[in-house]
Design an enzyme around this catalytic site. Structure first.
Site, short mmCIF file in Angstrom:
data_model
loop_
_atom_site.label_atom_id
_atom_site.label_comp_id
_atom_site.label_asym_id
_atom_site.label_seq_id
_atom_site.Cartn_x
_atom_site.Cartn_y
_atom_site.Cartn_z
N GLU A 149 -39.42 44.55 -2.46
CA GLU A 149 -38.88 44.87 -1.14
C GLU A 149 -37.71 45.84 -1.17
OE1 GLU A 149 -39.42 40.83 1.30
OE2 GLU A 149 -38.66 40.61 -0.71
N ARG B 126 -34.92 44.96 -16.05
CA ARG B 126 -35.83 45.60 -16.98
C ARG B 126 -37.14 45.96 -16.28
NH1 ARG B 126 -38.31 42.77 -22.35
NH2 ARG B 126 -38.65 44.68 -23.49
N ILE B 127 -37.67 47.12 -16.59
CA ILE B 127 -38.94 47.55 -16.01
C ILE B 127 -40.09 47.00 -16.85
CG2 ILE B 127 -40.36 49.53 -15.38
CD1 ILE B 127 -37.84 49.18 -13.71
N GLY C 232 -50.90 42.89 2.19
CA GLY C 232 -50.47 41.79 3.04
C GLY C 232 -49.19 42.15 3.78
N PHE C 233 -48.20 42.61 3.04
CA PHE C 233 -46.93 43.05 3.62
C PHE C 233 -46.27 41.94 4.43
CE2 PHE C 233 -49.88 46.72 3.45
CZ PHE C 233 -49.34 47.29 2.31
#
Ligand SMILES: Cc1cc2nc3c(=O)[nH]c(=O)nc-3n(C[C@H](O)[C@H](O)[C@H](O)COP(=O)(O)OP(=O)(O)OC[C@H]3O[C@@H](n4cnc5c(N)ncnc54)[C@H](O)[C@@H]3O)c2cc1C
Lengths: 732, 322
Positions: free
Chosen positions: A695, A618-619, A235-236
């Site tokens: 982003e 945190r990932i 979508g961006f």
């Protein structure tokens, strides 16, 4: 909390369905009796329809209707707050506001017949010369209505005094071009009516947005509209707001009394769902000899349309990022005869690019290393709000990134680093983007009698890994294994969620899952504690842990009971629903380093290496997070070097409405991308320590590449994209 | 796309009989024709599929290699005889399109592909080539891609083929078959400058078939240099096919220079070639050749960069042949 589920680099759970074709995108929806709609769009950019002849088109075999502003029933213009951004609904009157505006809809039993009918509609226009060149109209810049994307006139401190106190100042004018999203999947709608109930399969980044917009346009309650979106093929930003094609498909379906499918052609995607507006930016910075910023003054002028005045290139990074007491950011608009702009992947990239490029200019002027310059101006707080960040490990990103890249071996003199066939340039920049600070979401967690959980949330999977990561978040919070949790999204029958946009999915939907899963888990624990036969009977609730499908007494892991057993004895599903809580504003940052190679003979540039170290808290899943960083870097290569939507200055029409004319990087344009994370939880995060991140990686990367080009050539390229001819001109 | 009839004749005689009818069009790989038809740029009532015709072979001849009109770009590029005797041709083919396109696209189709001019490719824009008399929007519009040499007030579109540029340097011959019989046309006579009839692009007559292309092997050393806006899968901004033979003392005895991206046809520059003959391939000679090449250049608003760029490209290509 056990680290066993969240953080693991689990491959995306929808991957197999996608690569085998089993995944059903909007246009694949299997709706009985569906017919096809094709839009006829305006060839002129400004004017009026004087006549539409639909006779030949309507007489074609299988043609059900050819609708024009004379025949399409009236629709209500949805409020701008609904995220229908356009201030008109097309095919309602004879006015032409931009080229590519829909002027008629052909509906037929097959796609080929609908296309044929659309091609046979004859439209006559009375047209006036459009104005589409920003540079020609800068004199008409004005202050747009407030509030669409940050303040139009923002000041802190005293910029004049800050400039006067500076030992050095740098002033530069930058321009960034019109760009488009170009998702692989063009926008698609399948609309069907059952009385006053409308069901829409839509390629949407925000199903609740689409639902509300449709309800407003057709005078329905949101409950009468169901939107279904199990997958989005990219979508961006293109599919975040709702756009006319969705309304027109639903209107056509109602008119012909059949379900209608409408898929935008690739060419139509260049005029149908927004773009990154062209900008003209003047940046001034002042600093002490030591490289402390004393003032920043940033004027951004950007294109808006005749009918909308919304800005999408916010100067947020200028206001927030660096420690500087005197800052002014000014946002101005210029009306042109173009479609409305919108959000395009990392909307702040255009202004961030200029901030980060100008800082590089400053570093050169000061003779200071660009990493050092940024370290000296690092801010522990959000400079615009004054509020501390939950956590901010940006300084560590700089130092770790520099080390991984080998930055200390950089000779700062432009053109000084060479190899056999050309010049090498090294550049760096800061990546920074807000994450969250948006409306909250809801979710329902249901633990079944077999001890597995099903989570429903009206969020979307736009390719970022939402299915996978939310399953992990749910499993982690409940204390189940990943495979014991099913995550369902993309249906407005589930609790409403915020759009998959603005790096908000993890903080918004993730937090909703955490809250609902916590509540459900507490209920399951309560059931276990209340059960006299349970090994946990009588233990205080706060001493109970949950992991891998078991509840246990903390410190006594042998005193445990399986979820399955608790639920079997309980005898009925346990369910909890979270209600939306607005998410805190996070800031995800990083440092990006790039190496370019320039062939001085013909000006050819190749990006050779990108190293990015990021701090998104945190990932949750190393693999999907890494993919986000790679995707951002790829788009950054396009943004900086190739992407540019060209518009004919006299006709006002896009001349590059396809993937052959609009150049997106190919695999061969993309180097190895080395991604690393600080991976430390943000204590302010409502989503297990994670912040939004989608982003961030594109920001910074664009300027790192452009700064590397300065390092290679000694020339500052201030007009994007930096194509070969500009490099050649600079080198000659 | 409008409806059309489809035939797949098995003999050239049948193909020609069908092909001379009005509204008929041949199709080979379809990689260009189908796009043009889908976009409404071209409309045809009858599509004649050439793929059953016996024109696929790649055969060595006494002077070089004969390429059947239906030979695929990928097959030609991979053919051992081509690689050994015509390395420039193989290099050029591999610089074009993508593996997927090259597997389908044919030699004949490649020579007849239409321009990528965006005004031509959008059926609703003014374009004299597509609709004579409607005007040329490129003259004062977005003309970054357009010709700097050989254009006219009616058209400044460039021919997009890489292959045609190499064949122009190699002095290939096009074999055709029409209702009037077989002809051979030198590649330099094959393409037509736009003048005031930009719709006429080649010497082919209506319904005439390309049957083969003869490519002589030259014994010259060559190089194809393609400059483009991204690393691959993109047409040339400018390109150079250079072939050189040097004698004692490194003096140039023979030079053939052809260019893509700068003119409405693959552009051979005798003037540039003349600057090299009898001289060593030093910077001064190369510089002189570049100047001679671009002497007739008449760039437009957005394509002046092609003048220095094509000279640099020429210098780079020749530099590699020193
Ligand atoms: C995405 C993409 C990228 C590309 N990039 C490049 C590139 O970088 N460089 C490059 O050079 N090309 C490039 N091309 C163009 C490609 O090489 C041509 O489309 C291809 O060579 C055409 O061959 P075909 O067999 O498919 O022709 P078709 O599409 O079948 O036909 C093209 C035309 O030739 C006519 N024709 C075909 N064969 C004969 C014959 N034997 N006799 C008479 N008429 C005939 C047809 O009637 C038609 O008018 C690209 C194409 C695409 C789609």
């Amino acid at each position: 909390m056990s680290p066993s589920v969240v953080g693991r680099p689990i491959a995306r759970t929808d991957g197999v369905a996608k690569v085998t074709g089993a995944a059903r995108y909007a246009a694949d929806a299997d709706v009985t009796g569906v017919v096809h709609a094709v839009l006829v769009t305006s060839d002129v950019a400004r004017g009026r329809i004087t006549a539409i002849d639909t006779a030949v088109a309507s007489s074609g075999a299988g043609v059900l209707a050819v609708l024009t502003h004379d025949t399409l029933p009236a629709l209500t213009l949805p409020a701008v707050t609904s995220f229908y951004l356009k201030r008109f609904v097309p095919v309602q009157d004879d006015r032409i506001r931009h080229a590519g505006q829909p002027v008629a809809i052909a509906v037929a039993d097959t796609l080929a017949r609908a296309q044929d009918a659309a091609a046979r509609v004859v439209v006559r226009y009375e047209s006036a010369p459009p104005q589409v060149v920003l540079a020609d109209a800068l004199g008409e810049a004005y202050v747009p209505p407030p509030g669409s994307d940050g303040p139009n006139d923002y000041t802190r401190g005293d910029v004049a005094a800050g400039m006067a106190a500076a030992d050095v100042t740098v002033e530069a004018t930058y321009t960034t071009p019109l760009q488009h999203h170009n998702p692989l999947e063009p926008s698609a709608t399948v609309a069907s009516w059952d009385g006053d109930a409308l069901t829409v399969h839509e390629s949407a980044q925000g199903i609740s947005i689409t639902q509300n917009v449709l309800a407003q346009a057709f005078g329905l309650t949101p409950g009468q509209v169901r939107v279904i979106t199990p997958y989005v093929g990219g979508g961006f930003g293109a599919k975040g707001p709702a756009w006319p094609h969705t309304l027109l498909a639903a209107a056509a379906a109602r008119h012909v009394g059949r379900p209608v499918k409408l898929v935008l052609s690739r060419a139509q995607t260049y005029t149908s769902h927004g773009h990154r507006a062209e900008t003209h930016q003047v940046m001034r910075v002042g600093a002490t000899r030591e490289g402390r910023l004393t003032a920043i003054d940033h004027v951004v002028t950007q294109q808006v349309s005749r009918t909308e005045e919304l800005l999408f290139n916010s100067s947020e990074p200028t206001r927030m990022l660096y420690d500087c007491a005197n800052v002014r950011s000014t946002q101005r608009a210029v009306r042109l005869d173009l479609p409305t702009g919108s959000f395009v992947r990392s909307p702040e990239a255009a202004t961030g690019h200029v901030l980060e490029s100008t800082l590089d200019e400053l570093a050169v002027t000061l003779g200071l290393d660009p990493v050092e310059l940024r370290l000296r101006n690092w801010s522990a707080i959000n400079q615009e709000t004054g509020a501390p960040h939950g956590s901010n490990h940006l300084r560590e990103c700089y130092t770790r990134g520099a080390q991984q890249f080998g930055w200390s071996r950089r000779d700062p003199r432009p053109g000084s680093m060479r190899d056999r066939d050309g010049i090498i340039g090294w550049g760096m920049a800061t990546a920074a983007h807000t994450a969250g600070g948006r409306p909250g979401s809801g979710a329902t967690v249901t633990v079944g009698r077999d001890g597995t959980a099903r989570i429903e949330c009206g969020t979307q999977e736009i390719g970022t890994g939402t299915y996978t990561v939310m399953q992990q978040v749910g499993a982690q919070t409940l204390g189940l294994a990943v495979h014991q949790v099913t995550f369902l999204l993309g249906d407005t029958r589930y609790p409403a969620a915020f759009a998959s946009a603005a790096s908000a999915t993890v903080p918004s939907a993730g937090a909703a899952v955490v809250r609902a899963a916590t509540a459900a888990r507490d209920l399951v624990v309560a059931a276990a504690l209340a059960d006299a036969a349970s090994p946990l009977h009588g233990v205080a609730a706060d001493r109970i842990g949950a992991e891998d499908g078991f509840l246990f007494v903390t410190g006594q892991p042998w005193r445990r009971v399986a979820y399955r057993d608790v639920m079997a004895r309980h005898g009925a599903p346990i369910s909890a629903t979270s209600t939306p809580v607005p998410t805190p504003l996070g800031y995800s940052t990083g440092a990006v380093f790039a190496e370019v190679h320039v062939d001085p003979a013909i000006g050819r540039v190749r990006v050779r290496r990108i190293v990015g170290v990021f701090d998104p808290g945190r990932i949750l899943n190393r693999q999907t997070a890494r993919s986000q960083a790679i995707g951002g870097a790829v788009w950054a290569v396009g943004f900086t070097l190739t992407e540019h939507t060209l518009v004919d200055p006299h006709l006002g029409r896009v001349v590059t409405p396809n993937l052959s004319g609009y150049l997106i990087p190919t695999n061969l344009d993309i180097p190895d991308i080395d991604v690393d994370f600080i991976d430390r939880p943000d204590p302010d995060s409502p989503a297990l320590g994670a912040r939004g991140f989608g982003e961030t990686p594109m920001t910074g990367t664009t300027a790192a590449i452009a700064n590397a080009l300065h390092h290679a050539t000694g020339h500052r390229f201030r007009d994007l994209p930096i194509t070969q001819d500009k490099i050649l001109a600079a080198l000659s | 796309m409008q409806n059309f009839a489809y035939r797949a004749p098995a003999s050239t005689t049948d193909a020609l009989r069908l092909g001379t009818g009005t509204g008929a069009r041949y199709i080979a790989g379809g990689t260009d024709l189908l796009n043009l038809m889908k976009d409404g740029v071209q409309r045809h009532d009858l599509i004649i599929d050439l793929n059953r015709l016996p024109l696929h072979d790649i055969t060595p001849t006494t002077t070089g290699v004969r390429l059947g009109a239906l030979a695929r770009m990928a097959d030609v590029a991979a053919h051992p005889q081509v690689r050994r005797r015509l390395p420039l041709l193989a290099e050029t083919l591999l610089a074009g399109a993508s593996p997927q396109v090259r597997n389908a696209a044919t030699i004949g189709g490649n020579l007849l592909q239409r321009t990528r001019c965006w005004y031509f490719r959008d059926a609703s824009m003014p374009c004299n080539k597509r609709e004579p008399g409607s005007g040329c929007a490129a003259q004062h519009g977005q003309n970054r891609w357009h010709a700097i040499i050989g254009g006219s007030a009616h058209c400044i579109a460039v021919h997009p083929s890489d292959l045609a540029v190499a064949l122009t340097a190699l002095d290939a011959t096009v074999h055709t078959l029409g209702s009037g019989g077989a002809r051979t046309i030198g590649i330099r006579d094959f393409y037509r400058l736009p003048g005031d009839t930009p719709q006429v692009e080649t010497a082919l007559r209506s319904g005439e078939l390309i049957t083969a292309v003869d490519v002589p092997s030259t014994g010259l050393t060559g190089r194809y240099l393609k400059v483009r806006d991204r690393a691959t899968f993109e047409f040339a901004v400018v390109s150079v096919a250079a072939l050189i033979r040097t004698g004692g003392g490194g003096v140039v005895r023979e030079a053939r220079l052809a260019f893509g991206g700068i003119a409405p046809v693959p552009w051979r520059s005798a003037e540039a070639e003349r600057q090299l003959i009898g001289r060593r391939l030093d910077d001064a000679a190369i510089e002189a050749a570049g100047r001679a090449l671009t002497l007739p250049a008449a760039p437009r608003e957005h394509n002046a960069f092609k003048v220095p760029l094509v000279r640099r490209a020429l210098a780079t290509a020749l530099g590699g042949l020193r």
